[in-house]
Scaffold this motif. Sequence first.
Motif, PDB file in Angstrom:
ATOM      1  N   ASP A  83       0.942  -1.166   0.049  1.00 42.21           N
ATOM      2  CA  ASP A  83      -0.145  -0.105  -0.342  1.00 42.21           C
ATOM      3  C   ASP A  83       0.830   1.460   0.035  1.00 42.21           C
ATOM      4  OD1 ASP A  83       1.148  -0.140   2.449  1.00 42.21           O
ATOM      5  OD2 ASP A  83      -0.828   0.416   3.618  1.00 42.21           O
ATOM      6  N   PHE A  84       2.081   1.361  -0.670  1.00 40.67           N
ATOM      7  CA  PHE A  84       3.163   2.222  -0.705  1.00 40.67           C
ATOM      8  C   PHE A  84       2.400   3.623  -1.143  1.00 40.67           C
ATOM      9  CE2 PHE A  84       3.748   0.857  -4.932  1.00 40.67           C
ATOM     10  CZ  PHE A  84       4.009   1.973  -5.577  1.00 40.67           C
ATOM     11  N   MET A  85       1.444   3.584  -2.228  1.00 42.37           N
ATOM     12  CA  MET A  85       0.967   4.872  -2.489  1.00 42.37           C
ATOM     13  C   MET A  85       0.095   5.480  -1.721  1.00 42.37           C
ATOM     14  SD  MET A  85       0.261   3.801  -6.834  1.00 42.37           S
ATOM     15  CE  MET A  85       0.360   1.860  -6.725  1.00 42.37           C
ATOM     16  N   THR A  86      -0.806   4.442  -1.136  1.00 42.93           N
ATOM     17  CA  THR A  86      -1.698   4.988  -0.054  1.00 42.93           C
ATOM     18  C   THR A  86      -0.908   5.566   1.258  1.00 42.93           C
ATOM     19  OG1 THR A  86      -3.466   3.570  -0.805  1.00 42.93           O
ATOM     20  CG2 THR A  86      -3.400   4.460   1.715  1.00 42.93           C
ATOM     21  N   ARG A  87       0.032   5.098   1.504  1.00 46.61           N
ATOM     22  CA  ARG A  87       1.036   5.662   2.647  1.00 46.61           C
ATOM     23  C   ARG A  87       1.666   6.898   2.150  1.00 46.61           C
ATOM     24  NH1 ARG A  87       3.925   0.938   6.164  1.00 46.61           N
ATOM     25  NH2 ARG A  87       2.285  -0.641   6.131  1.00 46.61           N
ATOM     26  N   GLU A  88       1.998   7.164   0.820  1.00 49.33           N
ATOM     27  CA  GLU A  88       2.568   8.428   0.446  1.00 49.33           C
ATOM     28  C   GLU A  88       1.553   9.200   0.563  1.00 49.33           C
ATOM     29  OE1 GLU A  88       5.763  10.618  -1.284  1.00 49.33           O
ATOM     30  OE2 GLU A  88       5.973   8.463  -0.495  1.00 49.33           O
ATOM     31  N   ALA A  89       0.385   9.106   0.035  1.00 48.59           N
ATOM     32  CA  ALA A  89      -0.670  10.342   0.178  1.00 48.59           C
ATOM     33  C   ALA A  89      -1.005  10.655   1.689  1.00 48.59           C
ATOM     34  CB  ALA A  89      -1.774   9.507  -0.657  1.00 48.59           C
ATOM     35  N   LYS A  90      -1.035   9.734   2.303  1.00 47.85           N
ATOM     36  CA  LYS A  90      -1.494  10.054   3.621  1.00 47.85           C
ATOM     37  C   LYS A  90      -0.633  10.433   4.813  1.00 47.85           C
ATOM     38  CE  LYS A  90      -5.651   7.029   3.454  1.00 47.85           C
ATOM     39  NZ  LYS A  90      -6.467   6.208   4.399  1.00 47.85           N
ATOM     40  N   ASP A  91       0.686  10.013   4.276  1.00 51.85           N
ATOM     41  CA  ASP A  91       1.817  10.290   5.637  1.00 51.85           C
ATOM     42  C   ASP A  91       2.757  11.134   5.123  1.00 51.85           C
ATOM     43  OD1 ASP A  91       0.485   8.132   6.979  1.00 51.85           O
ATOM     44  OD2 ASP A  91       1.772   6.484   6.318  1.00 51.85           O
ATOM     45  N   HIS A 110       1.593  11.823 -12.333  1.00 56.07           N
ATOM     46  CA  HIS A 110       1.595  11.124 -13.558  1.00 56.07           C
ATOM     47  C   HIS A 110       1.875   9.404 -13.189  1.00 56.07           C
ATOM     48  CE1 HIS A 110       4.674   9.108 -16.961  1.00 56.07           C
ATOM     49  NE2 HIS A 110       3.333   9.061 -17.090  1.00 56.07           N
ATOM     50  N   SER A 111       0.943   8.656 -13.714  1.00 53.20           N
ATOM     51  CA  SER A 111       0.976   7.182 -13.355  1.00 53.20           C
ATOM     52  C   SER A 111       0.842   7.160 -11.890  1.00 53.20           C
ATOM     53  CB  SER A 111       2.380   6.790 -13.791  1.00 53.20           C
ATOM     54  OG  SER A 111       2.546   5.197 -13.836  1.00 53.20           O
ATOM     55  N   ASP A 112       1.955   6.345 -11.206  1.00 50.81           N
ATOM     56  CA  ASP A 112       1.795   6.094  -9.882  1.00 50.81           C
ATOM     57  C   ASP A 112       1.621   7.493  -9.109  1.00 50.81           C
ATOM     58  OD1 ASP A 112       2.352   3.605 -10.489  1.00 50.81           O
ATOM     59  OD2 ASP A 112       4.049   3.430  -8.911  1.00 50.81           O
ATOM     60  N   GLY A 113       2.270   8.612  -9.560  1.00 52.66           N
ATOM     61  CA  GLY A 113       1.895  10.070  -8.868  1.00 52.66           C
ATOM     62  C   GLY A 113       0.513  10.480  -9.025  1.00 52.66           C
ATOM     63  N   ALA A 114      -0.229   9.871 -10.139  1.00 54.36           N
ATOM     64  CA  ALA A 114      -1.566  10.589 -10.445  1.00 54.36           C
ATOM     65  C   ALA A 114      -2.375   9.460  -9.465  1.00 54.36           C
ATOM     66  CB  ALA A 114      -1.771  10.081 -11.560  1.00 54.36           C
ATOM     67  N   THR A 115      -2.004   8.342  -9.164  1.00 54.23           N
ATOM     68  CA  THR A 115      -2.783   7.691  -8.142  1.00 54.23           C
ATOM     69  C   THR A 115      -2.763   8.001  -6.876  1.00 54.23           C
ATOM     70  OG1 THR A 115      -2.323   5.597  -9.483  1.00 54.23           O
ATOM     71  CG2 THR A 115      -3.116   5.396  -7.204  1.00 54.23           C
ATOM     72  N   ILE A 116      -1.475   8.606  -6.254  1.00 57.89           N
ATOM     73  CA  ILE A 116      -1.197   9.401  -4.886  1.00 57.89           C
ATOM     74  C   ILE A 116      -2.119  10.497  -4.958  1.00 57.89           C
ATOM     75  CG2 ILE A 116       0.644  10.259  -3.719  1.00 57.89           C
ATOM     76  CD1 ILE A 116       2.511   8.344  -4.881  1.00 57.89           C
TER      77      ILE A 116
END
Length: 273
Positions: A83-91, A110-116
Amino acid sequence: MMAFEWGGSGTVTAGGANLEYACHGPAPDQAPTLVLLHEGLGCVALWRDFPEKLAAATGWGVFVYSRQGYGQSDPVTLPRPLDFMTREAKDVLPVLLDTIGLEHGVLMGHSDGATIAAIYGGSVLDHRVRGLILMAPHFFTEPGGLAEIAKAKEAYDSGDLKEKLAKYHKDPEGAFRGWNDVWLDEGFRDWDVADVIDYLRVPVLAIQGREDQYGTLAQVEVIEERTYCPCDMLVLEDCRHSPQQDQPQKVIDAVAEFTSRLARIEAAEVETA
């Protein structure tokens, strides 16, 4: 820790790591800010001159940074959690936006960054974020995209991809494994974060190349299907997974129009308040 000062490039601390960054255009107290979030193997340098051109076209400030494990930022501990993308977004991202003094602006990923960016928009209550620009986002896995990621593993293990990545990342092993190992993990095959779209409350500009090798148009169509907010869709011809490289001027024009419209809406709201 030194206070953050807008301008040039350097490192900023967020999420317990020193992160490489670069700034273009006016500071957050002078104009709105576009915050750029890179793809799975991206970094500050791999945006090339795109951030500068965005700043010139919009009149907004542009802040770009390398997530931990990428570019010249601190290395990451492997394996990354699924869940690294969710952690990046929230933490990490909330701390970073506070640190740079964001007053109001747009997250552009962009890509993973857009998901974040989308996870942030749907999970974190932040009235400073007035819109989202999502280029080639991922909300769920698709067989074709996973097959391309498997090809990248072959290119890294037996080709020259590692050598190419070493030009941009001080820890190419961490950068690649931290992305590739997660996406190819058996436990990641059922990954799906599309529910965050239900909670978006700001306008969205979704951009995707018709020939995107990592995702079908379903990845952006799901935004139109699920969001309650205004959503502009831009599907680019002759464009693969990186619209900012394959069709840069069309992306810049679309971003300039989107940000200009947000500014007009904001001005009208201030006048009627």
